[in-house]
Design an enzyme around this catalytic site. Structure first.
Site, PDB file in Angstrom:
ATOM      1  N   SER A 237       6.454 -40.574  -0.014  1.00  0.00           N
ATOM      2  CA  SER A 237       7.744 -40.910  -0.631  1.00  0.00           C
ATOM      3  C   SER A 237       8.171 -39.767  -1.538  1.00  0.00           C
ATOM      4  O   SER A 237       8.356 -38.654  -1.063  1.00  0.00           O
ATOM      5  CB  SER A 237       7.631 -42.238  -1.390  1.00  0.00           C
ATOM      6  OG  SER A 237       8.903 -42.649  -1.854  1.00  0.00           O
ATOM      7  N   HIS A 264       9.974 -42.137   2.916  1.00  0.00           N
ATOM      8  CA  HIS A 264      11.037 -42.968   2.353  1.00  0.00           C
ATOM      9  C   HIS A 264      12.274 -42.110   2.118  1.00  0.00           C
ATOM     10  O   HIS A 264      12.284 -41.235   1.253  1.00  0.00           O
ATOM     11  CB  HIS A 264      10.591 -43.589   1.021  1.00  0.00           C
ATOM     12  CG  HIS A 264       9.455 -44.553   1.159  1.00  0.00           C
ATOM     13  ND1 HIS A 264       8.614 -44.880   0.111  1.00  0.00           N
ATOM     14  CD2 HIS A 264       9.023 -45.265   2.224  1.00  0.00           C
ATOM     15  CE1 HIS A 264       7.719 -45.757   0.527  1.00  0.00           C
ATOM     16  NE2 HIS A 264       7.947 -46.009   1.804  1.00  0.00           N
ATOM     17  N   ASP A 360       3.458 -48.797  -1.301  1.00  0.00           N
ATOM     18  CA  ASP A 360       3.651 -48.922   0.143  1.00  0.00           C
ATOM     19  C   ASP A 360       2.566 -48.147   0.892  1.00  0.00           C
ATOM     20  O   ASP A 360       2.316 -46.976   0.601  1.00  0.00           O
ATOM     21  CB  ASP A 360       5.030 -48.399   0.528  1.00  0.00           C
ATOM     22  CG  ASP A 360       5.401 -48.704   1.972  1.00  0.00           C
ATOM     23  OD1 ASP A 360       4.885 -49.703   2.511  1.00  0.00           O
ATOM     24  OD2 ASP A 360       6.196 -47.946   2.553  1.00  0.00           O
TER      25      ASP A 360
END
Length: 418
Positions: A237, A264, A360
């Site tokens: 991310s 992401h 995540d």
């Protein structure tokens, strides 16, 4: 505690006022200065030493990327880029992230209060993360030259796997070398642009399957590209574009496994990310499409706005894209990708979690460990821009290895060579 001091940079007086007003809605921030171009921004950073900077991309005299590079070398601070969604803007935003920008937000598309409010909430969230992160951007010796000349023979491109010597871990900003990537950009700019391909995301019970050609500037892949025993999945991310550049460019052109990537990122930006990685990598890097066949030696980047899963039928493995609800606030989600690998025990699976905010990927990695995954890697804290996702994996006890960014590629080469 004194408020965090923010520098706002934009060539539009209206946007400087809008961005400033959005930031000071949170009392932990104050505007220390504003600047109307990159030159003023560099001087303001030198004089004011702000805790964070918001930077427009397109400005007169000196643009945002030029200013960013000087700031990162001379007096580093977390820089959040303001980007439009045009193809040029998304491409330049990815470049800025690889040059050391902390993150980016979409520039407000209008003066409508709802749009500005939504952008403001995202900006404040990213600023809070930035100023509370001790290490704004790790400095690494990026492999920033093209891996081979277009005229190189297939024998050169498909050289045997050889482990490179471990690069040193740099902990200061002043050793960054950006010139090679600029030279490579210039070479890439001379190449004719590929014809645009219309993408169709088919959402059906039995998705349409298409043969996905990977021949092109890197030549045809070996016959074994559709027959492989390893697969790699990487999730990341905040700080991910630069980390992905380091890892993907360290893998050789004959890497004997597909690589699935979830970064992401919003729609359109993932396409620019894949294109830029493809420029510098010996592997073929593409934005994944629904139903495309999965081949060794190809990196598949999940498109923004879609979950990416691995599927299998009588003729092999393929990509499935869905618009299922977000997981952990994200679509694509690393957990969704990792969990899709669980049924395929016939493959030697290798999962990697790198820099990023949140958790995540940790649950999906844990499920892979429980079903006998072959290796799992979490990026070490000292090279993470944000040690959130890797920390969650480590604390869940599902990271077999905790590895600095510069050594992740080496570990993957070892894993697939066994």
């Amino acid at each position: 505690m004194a408020p965090y001091r923010v520098l706002v940079v934009d060539d539009s007086p209206f946007m400087r006022k809008i961005i400033s007003d959005l930031i000071v809605r949170d009392p932990i921030f104050t505007i220390v200065a504003t600047a109307s171009n990159g030159r003023e921004a560099v001087e303001a950073v030198r004089d004011c030493k702000p805790d964070a900077v918001t930077m427009d991309l397109e400005m007169p005299l000196m643009n945002g990327i030029e200013a960013l590079q000087i700031i990162m070398k001379e007096c580093p601070a977390p820089v959040i880029m303001l980007s439009g969604i045009s193809e040029d803007n998304t491409r330049e935003t990815i470049k800025a992230l690889q040059f050391g920008a902390f993150d980016f937000i979409r520039k407000p598309s209008s003066a409508l209060s709802n749009d500005i409010y939504q952008v403001g909430e995202v900006l404040l969230e990213k600023l809070r993360i930035a100023v509370m992160t001790k290490r704004y951007q790790p400095v690494i010796e990026m492999k920033e030259t093209l891996p081979f000349e277009p005229s190189a023979s297939k024998a050169v491109r498909d050289k045997q796997l050889i482990l490179p010597p471990a690069p040193p871990i740099h902990t200061t900003y002043h050793e960054r070398k950006d010139e090679p990537i600029q030279e490579a950009d210039a070479r890439a700019a001379k190449k004719p642009s590929p014809k645009p391909v219309e993408k169709k995301f088919v959402q059906a019970a039995v998705p349409e399957r298409r043969d996905f050609s990977v021949a092109g500037k890197k030549g045809s892949l070996p016959d074994s590209s559709s027959s492989y025993k390893h697969i790699v999945a990487i999730g990341t991310s905040t700080g991910g574009p630069r980390a992905l550049h380091e890892v993907i460019t360290s893998l050789p052109a004959n890497f004997p496994a597909p690589v699935l990537v979830v970064q992401h990122m919003p729609p359109k930006f993932t396409k620019s990310l894949a294109q830029r990685l493809d420029t510098f990598s010996g592997l073929k890097v593409v934005e994944a499409e629904h139903g495309c066949r999965v081949s060794a030696g190809v990196v598949y980047v999940a498109p923004g706005g879609y979950h990416m899963e691995l599927a299998k039928d009588h003729s092999g493995y393929s990509i499935v894209l869905t618009e299922a609800p977000p997981r952990n606030g994200h679509r694509p989600s690393v957990d969704v990708m990792f969990e899709s690998l669980v049924p395929f025990g016939e493959l030697q699976r290798h999962a990697v979690i790198m820099t990023g905010m949140g958790s995540d990927g940790a649950k999906g990695m844990k499920k892979l460990v429980e079903c006998g995954v072959d290796s799992t890697i979490a990026e070490a804290e000292e090279t993470c821009v944000v040690y959130g996702m890797p920390r969650s994996a480590v604390e869940a006890g599902c990271a077999h290895q905790i590895v600095p960014l510069q050594r992740i590629g080496e570990q993957l080469i070892k894993a697939v060579s066994q």
